[in-house]
Design a protein around this motif. Structure first.
Motif, PDB file in Angstrom:
ATOM      1  N   THR A 145       0.820  -1.214   0.000  1.00  0.00           N
ATOM      2  CA  THR A 145       0.000   0.000   0.000  1.00  0.00           C
ATOM      3  C   THR A 145       0.850   1.258   0.000  1.00  0.00           C
ATOM      4  O   THR A 145       0.373   2.330  -0.365  1.00  0.00           O
ATOM      5  CB  THR A 145      -0.909   0.029   1.235  1.00  0.00           C
ATOM      6  N   GLY A 146       2.100   1.137   0.437  1.00  0.00           N
ATOM      7  CA  GLY A 146       2.961   2.303   0.550  1.00  0.00           C
ATOM      8  C   GLY A 146       2.663   3.172   1.739  1.00  0.00           C
ATOM      9  O   GLY A 146       3.224   4.267   1.874  1.00  0.00           O
ATOM     10  N   ILE A 147       1.783   2.710   2.641  1.00  0.00           N
ATOM     11  CA  ILE A 147       1.359   3.527   3.787  1.00  0.00           C
ATOM     12  C   ILE A 147       2.275   3.256   4.977  1.00  0.00           C
ATOM     13  O   ILE A 147       2.469   2.107   5.389  1.00  0.00           O
ATOM     14  CB  ILE A 147      -0.097   3.236   4.162  1.00  0.00           C
ATOM     15  N   GLU A 156       1.698   7.985   2.228  1.00  0.00           N
ATOM     16  CA  GLU A 156       1.021   7.085   1.298  1.00  0.00           C
ATOM     17  C   GLU A 156       1.903   6.713   0.113  1.00  0.00           C
ATOM     18  O   GLU A 156       1.431   6.089  -0.831  1.00  0.00           O
ATOM     19  CB  GLU A 156      -0.277   7.734   0.790  1.00  0.00           C
ATOM     20  N   ASP A 157       3.177   7.097   0.167  1.00  0.00           N
ATOM     21  CA  ASP A 157       4.072   6.849  -0.967  1.00  0.00           C
ATOM     22  C   ASP A 157       5.414   6.288  -0.506  1.00  0.00           C
ATOM     23  O   ASP A 157       6.464   6.711  -0.950  1.00  0.00           O
ATOM     24  CB  ASP A 157       4.271   8.127  -1.784  1.00  0.00           C
ATOM     25  N   TYR A 158       5.362   5.345   0.426  1.00  0.00           N
ATOM     26  CA  TYR A 158       6.562   4.647   0.904  1.00  0.00           C
ATOM     27  C   TYR A 158       7.550   5.573   1.604  1.00  0.00           C
ATOM     28  O   TYR A 158       8.745   5.295   1.635  1.00  0.00           O
ATOM     29  CB  TYR A 158       7.270   3.906  -0.238  1.00  0.00           C
ATOM     30  N   GLY A 159       7.073   6.668   2.181  1.00  0.00           N
ATOM     31  CA  GLY A 159       7.941   7.544   2.949  1.00  0.00           C
ATOM     32  C   GLY A 159       8.552   8.679   2.168  1.00  0.00           C
ATOM     33  O   GLY A 159       9.412   9.391   2.696  1.00  0.00           O
ATOM     34  N   SER A 201      -6.238   2.108   7.510  1.00  0.00           N
ATOM     35  CA  SER A 201      -4.783   2.306   7.432  1.00  0.00           C
ATOM     36  C   SER A 201      -4.340   3.649   7.988  1.00  0.00           C
ATOM     37  O   SER A 201      -3.380   4.253   7.514  1.00  0.00           O
ATOM     38  CB  SER A 201      -4.295   2.166   5.983  1.00  0.00           C
ATOM     39  N   GLY A 202      -5.041   4.128   9.017  1.00  0.00           N
ATOM     40  CA  GLY A 202      -4.619   5.343   9.694  1.00  0.00           C
ATOM     41  C   GLY A 202      -5.106   6.623   9.071  1.00  0.00           C
ATOM     42  O   GLY A 202      -4.688   7.709   9.487  1.00  0.00           O
ATOM     43  N   GLU A 203      -6.026   6.554   8.114  1.00  0.00           N
ATOM     44  CA  GLU A 203      -6.564   7.788   7.526  1.00  0.00           C
ATOM     45  C   GLU A 203      -7.488   8.497   8.505  1.00  0.00           C
ATOM     46  O   GLU A 203      -7.501   9.721   8.600  1.00  0.00           O
ATOM     47  CB  GLU A 203      -7.303   7.481   6.223  1.00  0.00           C
TER      48      GLU A 203
END
Length: 820
Positions: A104-106, A132-135, A192-194
């Protein structure tokens, strides 16, 4: 703000329901893969005081620099895909990272800061960030916390698999304006923490919530007043299922195991009088499995318990393979009250058991069980297991079945490495790499070997940033720190790589490094370990460590702390975490994420793969590659192929059965192998005796020629020794008996080690970066004959003060902790 002067990467903790209870003698071992033990990656900073090495740390270029170029196009591509993020105005002294979901990249990043004065209860602050983009970028979502302080010890708790479930545990005692609360508070997220929703708890949690392994809505929680709580709707509502619980564990399905006091109260000295109970309907009904229990644990399909039938008699260990419906005593050699047992690894087929030697020697013997977990056979003598550090180097190589690496002590207390390729049937030294020279410890240079640094070296704060690393989807690949000689040396270690599961090794990098496996082994990245010094470059290899390329990722001051990537080794992104020293009292956290997706732009095709026979050592031999009764042929990426496996890559293999040989058998109970011989000989104290043992209350007579098939071995035909277990009509108690008088077995001490090497692949991983001060020390062994001063300052600093409770091999109330 003195705590902000140094930065220390303390621990990488995989968040899973198998590793959450820190007050148990029998913590659950993860099923194989374990470590994971799926791999358990532990990151740490080096000691402030380091032993100087003969080679210079400032010139660690290695032999690869002259032959491996740095294409300008590759450098440009990486530069365009390097992303910097600065955590502005954040005074956190620790950063905790957690991946949510798979692919997910989260990432959730929690920063926390505590004043060093514990009496200032309001001295804690925390901030939450989400990527949301792998850091590559983060958003500050601290507003979701409603000014609550999130605990750094177990503040982030990620659900199993792809549940997207996250729980943040708040500490109400550190909230500004707190006036007392009957319970704690958690923040629940199912996306996912949104978004997060707070729940006021009817209790104060004492440890992380324990997720059910297959149903993330089901949670177990342990309160500070020793009660066990259950939620079946992801923490929205809680019910107390039992009071005064000591230890607990999820079992298969809806099963919950726990121990409690029979008189309905909590007594810290009650071990040995507890009851082991089981519920299969979430606490509606209970069944008592055993009484007079000292401790218990659940691992693989085995349920363990140590029982004291009489306070004047020894404690015994019982094993159940049917969730407590029937029990058998583990048949192991007698031990004294100064000794202990430790489960090194367990799965559905067998158990690796360490049995300590008398006299507080720091070593013991490894025994392996049958498929019932009852009969044990000697596997490896003089196995290193330090009482002082609680660290064992036993490592599961998850990239190839049946392979384990560990360390032993020779008679001079020098540490040497050995490897098994057949689940402990035979152990061998690691071969010397062809591109390495023997160090001065070697008495005979042509016969010296490779020796691997693992958990014990890290516990002694040697310059070893990481333990050995492997991954199930990177077939045969192992990275490890080590030295070449007659024993492990305290000189600065180098990085060695094996691409065939440990048979052949190559020196890959000079000096200690942090490393990570990406793209299922198609890419390896490494960063030099320079504690408290700025770094600017990262190294990468697309051919399993044969050739390395440098990439300068920054021209700014960057004090490196740790290298992290998404668990599962399928990602193409890697993040370097560190800080910039703004002033004497102020530092700023930095994250630099490098995306290698544009470096390996071509997807791998069938022509990029080659057929590879695992465990192959003798070409054209009928049994070549036969391990545990069958051979496996894999499709592996050719080293010359520069392409991308991709996230959807699945390991392809072909299996064929083999005829049975001596190598498919372990020595039966009462037998052992001498040296490198395949033949099993009878133990002198059991020679010419008929062995009777008790299974499920019935006496059984063991008739054996000294061999039993290795659990999980699938061979057919060939060598087939006679072995039988005859059940008699005589009822019995669960005691080891011989025709001679029964040996007097003294107190049995049981502890379970949780390794790095073997935990189920999960999607939640937590990394804690921490600033620390050098602490206490305890040095036991010499690493080589070159070591001249074992009392050098801080050579073994920070054994406990630098590690969180989650990293301790022995638990707070374990037997070994009481052996002062």
């Amino acid at each position: 703000m003195a705590a902000k002067l140094t930065v220390f990467l303390l621990i990488a903790l995989f968040v899973c329901p198998l590793c959450c209870d820190h007050r148990r003698d029998f913590p659950e071992l993860p099923a194989h893969r374990f470590e994971v033990f799926q791999q358990q990656a532990t990151f740490r900073g080096a000691s402030r005081y380091r032993r100087e090495a003969p080679h210079s740390r400032s010139a660690q270029q290695g032999d690869w620099s002259s032959s491996c170029g740095s294409a300008a196009s590759a450098q440009t591509s990486l530069k365009n895909n390097t992303h910097n993020y600065t955590f502005e105005d954040d005074d956190g002294s620790t950063v905790t990272l957690a991946w949510v979901g798979d692919g997910t990249g989260i990432i959730l990043a929690l920063t926390t800061f505590n004043l060093p004065l514990s009496w200032l209860f309001f001295g804690g602050t925390s901030r939450l960030y989400r990527s949301e983009d792998y850091g590559k970028t983060f958003a500050d979502v601290s507003r979701l916390l409603n000014s609550y302080y999130i605990r750094k010890e177990f503040g982030i708790n990620v659900g199993p698999d792809h549940s997207k479930k996250v729980i943040l545990t708040g500490d109400v005692s550190k909230r500004i304006g707190h006036s007392g609360s009957p319970g704690g508070i958690i923040f629940r997220s199912s996306d996912s923490g949104e978004t997060f929703y707070s729940v006021q708890l009817p209790f104060h949690p004492a440890q992380p919530m324990l997720y059910h392994s297959t149903n993330s809505d089901c949670l177990l929680a342990y309160s500070t007043d020793h009660h066990l709580w259950l939620s079946q709707n992801f923490g929205k509502r809680w019910i107390k299922i039992h009071q005064f619980v000591y230890t607990f564990s999820w079992g298969p399905g809806n099963t919950i195991f726990f121990s409690t006091h029979p008189n309905g109260f909590y007594d810290t000295n009650a071990r040995g009088v507890l009851e082991l109970k089981k519920t299969t309907d979430f606490g509606i009904t209970f069944r008592t499995l055993l009484t007079k229990v000292y401790s218990f644990g659940f691992a693989g399909r085995f349920l363990f318990a140590s029982v004291i039938s009489n306070q004047t008699l020894p404690r015994s260990v019982y094993v159940s393979a049917d969730q407590g419906d029937s029990w058998n005593k583990a048949q192991l050699p007698p031990v004294s009250h100064e000794q202990f047992y430790s489960i090194l690894a367990a799965d559905n087929e067998m158990i690796f058991m360490h049995v300590d030697e008398p006299g507080n020697t720091g070593f013991g013997t490894i025994y392996t069980s049958d498929d019932r977990g009852t009969l044990f056979s000697k596997s490896l003598e003089r196995h290193l297991f330090s009482d002082t550090s609680g660290a064992t180097d036993f490592t599961n190589v998850t990239s190839l079945r049946g392979v384990y690496i560990t360390n032993v002590l020779d008679k001079d207390n020098n540490i040497q490495s050995v490897i098994t390729f057949d689940n402990g049937g035979e152990w061998k030294p690691l071969k010397k790499p062809d591109n390495s020279h023997c160090d001065a410890t070697a008495k005979n240079s042509p016969t010296c070997n490779l020796h691997i640094h693992a958990a014990y070296s890290i516990s002694q704060t040697l310059d070893v940033p990481m333990p050995p690393l492997s991954a199930p989807n990177a077939i045969g690949l192992i990275l490890a720190h080590g030295s070449v000689g007659d024993a492990i040396s305290t000189m600065i270690p180098d990085v060695y790589v094996s691409d065939d599961g440990g048979y052949i090794w190559t020196k890959a990098l000079t000096g200690p490094h942090y490393y990570a496996i990406l793209d299922s082994g198609g890419l390896i990245v490494a960063v030099e370990s320079h504690p408290d010094k700025a770094i600017h470059s990262i190294k990468y290899s697309t051919d399993e460590g044969q050739c390395w390329t440098n990439y300068n990722f920054t021209n700014e001051t960057f004090i490196f702390v740790g290298l992290v990537s998404e668990p599962g080794t399928k990602s193409m992104n890697v993040s370097l975490w560190g800080y910039r020293q703004e002033s004497y009292y102020s530092t700023t956290w930095l994250s630099i994420t490098i995306d290698f997706e544009e470096l390996l732009t071509r997807d791998c095709e069938e022509k990029d793969y080659v057929r590879w026979l695992a465990h192959s050592t003798e070409v054209d031999v009928k049994t070549d590659g036969c391990i545990l009764g069958y051979r496996e042929t894999f499709q592996r990426l050719a080293k010359a192929s520069v392409c991308r496996n991709g996230r959807d890559y699945v390991v392809s293999k072909e299996q064929n059965l083999c005829p049975c040989t001596l190598g498919d058998y372990m020595c039966d109970f009462g037998y052992y192998r001498v040296g490198n011989s395949d033949e099993c000989v009878e133990q002198p104290d059991l020679a010419d005796r008929v062995l009777e043992f008790c299974l499920q209350g019935k006496e059984e007579l063991l008739k054996t020629q000294g061999y039993r098939k290795v659990p999980g071995d699938k061979c057919e035909g060939g060598f087939m020794p006679n072995r039988s277990e005859q059940i008699t009509d005589m009822r019995c108690e669960h005691i080891l008996s011989l025709k001679d008088p029964i040996p007097k077995i003294t107190i049995v001490i049981i502890v379970i080690s949780v390794l790095a090497a073997s935990v189920l692949m999960i999607t939640g991983i937590v990394l804690i970066f921490k600033k620390y001060v050098c602490g206490g020390r305890a040095l036991v062994y010499r690493y080589s004959v070159l070591q001249t001063n074992t009392d050098e300052v801080c050579i073994a600093d920070n054994l406990d003060s630098s590690r969180s409770n989650t990293e301790r091999v022995y638990h707070d109330d374990s037997d070994v902790d009481l052996l002062e």
